[in-house]
Write an enzyme that holds these catalytic residues in place. Structure first.
Site, PDB file in Angstrom:
ATOM      1  N   HIS A 107      -3.653   0.525  -2.654  1.00 29.14           N
ATOM      2  CA  HIS A 107      -4.561   1.360  -1.697  1.00 29.14           C
ATOM      3  C   HIS A 107      -5.896   1.140  -2.372  1.00 29.14           C
ATOM      4  CE1 HIS A 107      -5.303   3.796   1.737  1.00 29.14           C
ATOM      5  NE2 HIS A 107      -6.120   4.680   0.811  1.00 29.14           N
TER       6      HIS A 107
ATOM      7  N   ASP B 139       0.787  -1.262   0.146  1.00 34.16           N
ATOM      8  CA  ASP B 139      -0.122   0.042   0.070  1.00 34.16           C
ATOM      9  C   ASP B 139       0.743   1.386   0.048  1.00 34.16           C
ATOM     10  OD1 ASP B 139      -1.712   2.117   0.548  1.00 34.16           O
ATOM     11  OD2 ASP B 139      -3.049   0.788   1.676  1.00 34.16           O
TER      12      ASP B 139
END
Length: 516
Positions: A410, A379
Site C-alpha cells: 500500500h 495491497d
C-alpha cells in the site's frame, strides 16, 4: 501500562510472523504473478476491452500494454484500460510503466505489510520545507495548503506570474503526512513542479474554527482550495495526486466538477474505490486499531466543541473505523445518555444515505480528464483485487487507466535499486539532489510513473491541439488565433481580506459565486 505493553508485543509478533509466511521466500514463477489477471485474458478474447501486459512494446508496430520485457523475467505490471489514442501514446512513451523490479527474497521490503507500514509511519528527514496558507471558507471554516519549497531557496514564495505546473497532493483521509507524501514533494520539486499539500479541517495542525468536519467524499472545501490555487498561479497547469483513502475526495471532486475541475491530469496512489464496503468489512485488527487510535488522538483536542453536534461518548468508545465514521457524520446531538458503540444510535438508513452522498464513484461518468490509478495486488489495506477494484470502470471508461502491479503493498512499491540505495544512504537521507534537479537510484517507482504520466498526457493533448490548429488553418478558419494549448477557463474574481498578524498564515475569504 501492562495492557499497552502486551498489545505492542502482539503487534510486533503479527508484523514479523504473519506477513512473512505470505510474502517472504523465493521469487514466484511468472504464471503466479499474473494469476489474478486470468479473467482479463478471457474477457479480451470476447471483447478487446482490457489490455494486459503480455505483448512486447514495439516502436514501429502498434503499441501494446507494457510489462513483459523478456520471457525470463516475471511479468509484474499490467496496464488495464479501454483502447484509445491516448492509451497508445502512453504505452509508447511511458517507459517507467514497464521498468518495475520489486524486491523479492528474504528482505523486509518484499513484505507488502512491512513496506506499507514503513512508508506510512517511519520518520523521514526531508530537505523540503513548507509554507502554509490558511484559507477561510465560505462558512468560516479553515483548510490549509502547505506549499513545499527546498530548504536552500531564500525566496519563500513563488511569483504569481510563474508558469511552473502546480502539483496538488491530497493525503489520506486521516490527515497523516506520510513518508510517501514527503518523498513525492521532494521529487516534484526536483522536476520543476510547485507541490501543495491539501489539509482538511483539523488535519495536520489546521485549526478547527467551526464545529464541522469534512465528510469523506464532500469536495466543497477542495473546490474552494482549487479556486485559490488558480487565482494564485493562473499561468501554470494544475495536476493532482491522491494517496490511499484520500483518493475518495479527489475522485468525488473530479466527478462533481466534470470539465470545470481546472485539473489537467490526476493520479491515485493505492486508492480505495469501494469505500462503504471498505469501512464495513474492516481491516485486519492491527491496522484498524492503529488507525482508530490515531484518529481519536487527533479529535481529542476538540472534544468539547464537537460535543455540541455529536455524541462524543459514542465517538471515543468506538473501536472500529465504521463506528468512528458513524459517530462523526451519521448522528445528531444526543438527548439523554449516549449508548455505547455508535452504530446503535443512528437512525435507520443513515449509514447508507451517508454513502449515497460520499461514495467516490457516484459521479464517475462525469470525469473529463485522464486519471491513472496505481495499485498492487498484494495491497494489505485495500483488500482482494477482484472485489475491491472496479475493473469494469477501466474497461469501459476511456478516461481511467489502471496500472496494476503484482507486488508493492500500500503506497510502497519498493524496488531493488531503492533497497540498495537506502542501505547505502541510510533511511533518513535524501535520494534526490535538489540543486541539480537530477534523480538518484532509490526514487520511488510510483512517483516516477506518475510524473511520466503527467508529461505524456500533456504532450499528447498539446499535439492534438496543434493538429486541430493546423487543420483549421488549412480550412481557412483562422486556427492560428487559438491561444495556448490545453488552457482552462479563468476563474471568477475573488476578494482578499486583510491577512492575519502572522505573515505566512494568510487567510482568504472567497465569494460564493463562481462560474462552472
Amino acid at each position: 501500562m501492562l495492557e499497552w505493553l502486551v498489545a505492542v508485543c502482539v503487534v510486533i509478533l503479527v508484523v514479523l510472523i504473519w506477513p512473512g509466511f505470505k510474502y517472504f521466500g523465493p521469487e514466484r514463477p511468472p504464471d503466479a504473478v499474473l494469476q489474478g489477471l486470468e479473467i482479463s485474458q478471457q474477457v479480451a478474447k470476447d471483447k478487446t476491452r482490457r489490455w494486459i501486459s503480455e505483448r512486447e512494446v514495439n516502436d514501429d508496430a502498434q503499441p501494446a500494454c507494457v510489462g513483459a520485457e523478456t520471457d525470463e523475467k516475471a511479468r509484474t505490471v499490467a496496464l488495464i484500460c479501454k483502447p484509445s489514442a491516448l492509451a497508445n501514446y502512453l504505452l509508447k512513451h511511458c517507459r517507467t510503466f514497464s521498468d518495475y523490479s520489486p524486491c523479492v527474497g528474504w528482505t523486509w521490503r518484499a513484505s507488502a505489510f512491512l513496506q506499507s507500514a514503513y512508508e506510512a509511519w517511519w520518520p523521514y528527514q526531508s530537505p523540503v520545507q513548507f509554507v502554509r496558507d490558511n484559507l477561510q471558507l465560505s462558512d468560516e471554516g479553515l483548510v490549509a495548503l502547505d506549499w513545499a519549497v527546498p530548504s536552500y531557496q531564500k525566496r519563500r514564495r513563488t511569483s504569481s506570474h510563474s508558469t511552473s505546473p502546480v502539483l496538488l497532493i491530497i493525503p489520506n483521509s486521516f490527515g497523516k503526512i506520510t513518508r510517501n507524501v514527503l518523498k513525492l514533494c521532494e521529487m516534484a520539486l526536483a522536476h520543476g513542479y510547485l507541490p501543495a499539500v491539501f489539509n482538511r479541517r483539523s488535519h495536520n495542525g489546521t485549526p478547527l474554527t467551526t464545529p464541522k468536519l469534512q465528510q469523506f467524499g464532500d469536495p466543497a472545501d477542495l473546490r474552494e482550495a482549487v479556486r485559490y490555487i488558480r487565482h494564485r498561479q493562473p499561468a501554470g497547469r494544475l495536476y493532482a495526486v491522491s494517496e490511499s483513502s484520500g483518493s475518495g475526495l479527489l475522485l468525488s471532486y473530479l466527478g462533481e466538477c466534470g470539465s470545470s475541475s481546472y485539473v489537467t491530469a490526476a493520479v491515485c496512489l493505492s486508492p480505495v474505490f469501494r469505500c462503504q464496503s471498505w469501512f464495513e468489512s474492516g481491516l485486519c485488527w492491527p491496522l484498524q486499531w492503529v488507525l482508530v487510535l490515531y484518529q481519536k488522538i487527533c479529535l481529542s483536542r476538540y472534544r468539547t466543541a464537537l460535543g455540541e453536534i455529536m455524541q462524543t461518548d459514542a465517538l471515543f468508545s468506538s473501536c472500529s473505523l465504521r463506528g468512528l465514521e458513524e459517530a462523526l457524520f451519521c448522528q445528531t446531538r444526543h438527548v439523554g445518555p449516549a449508548p455505547v458503540g455508535g452504530s446503535s444510535s443512528n437512525p435507520s438508513g443513515a449509514w447508507d444515505a451517508y454513502w449515497e452522498r460520499n461514495e467516490p464513484l457516484r459521479d464517475v461518468d462525469e470525469v473529463a480528464i485522464p486519471v491513472l490509478s496505481v495499485c498492487a495486488q498484494d495491497d494489505p489495506v485495500r483488500g482482494d483485487t477482484q472485489s475491491t477494484i472496479p475493473l469494469e470502470l477501466f474497461e469501459t471508461n476511456p478516461h481511467f487507466f489502471l496500472l496494476l502491479t503484482d507486488r508493492g503493498g500500500h503506497c510502497g512499491f519498493s524496488t531493488q535499486s531503492e533497497g540498495r540505495a537506502v542501505g547505502a544512504l541510510g533511511p533518513g537521507d535524501s535520494v534526490v539532489a535538489p540543486h541539480s534537479g537530477m534523480e538518484r537510484h532509490g526514487t520511488n517507482w510510483s512517483h516516477r510513473a506518475l510524473l511520466e504520466f503527467f508529461r505524456a498526457t500533456t504532450d499528447f493533448f498539446n499535439a492534438e491541439e496543434r493538429v486541430k490548429q493546423l487543420a483549421a488553418r488549412r480550412r481557412g478558419l483562422g486556427g492560428g488565433a487559438g491561444g495556448r494549448a490545453f488552457r482552462h477557463r479563468s476563474v471568477s474574481t475573488c476578494k482578499r481580506v486583510p491577512a492575519c498578524s502572522h505573515n505566512i498564515h494568510a487567510i482568504y475569504n472567497w465569494q460564493r459565486s463562481y462560474t462552472r
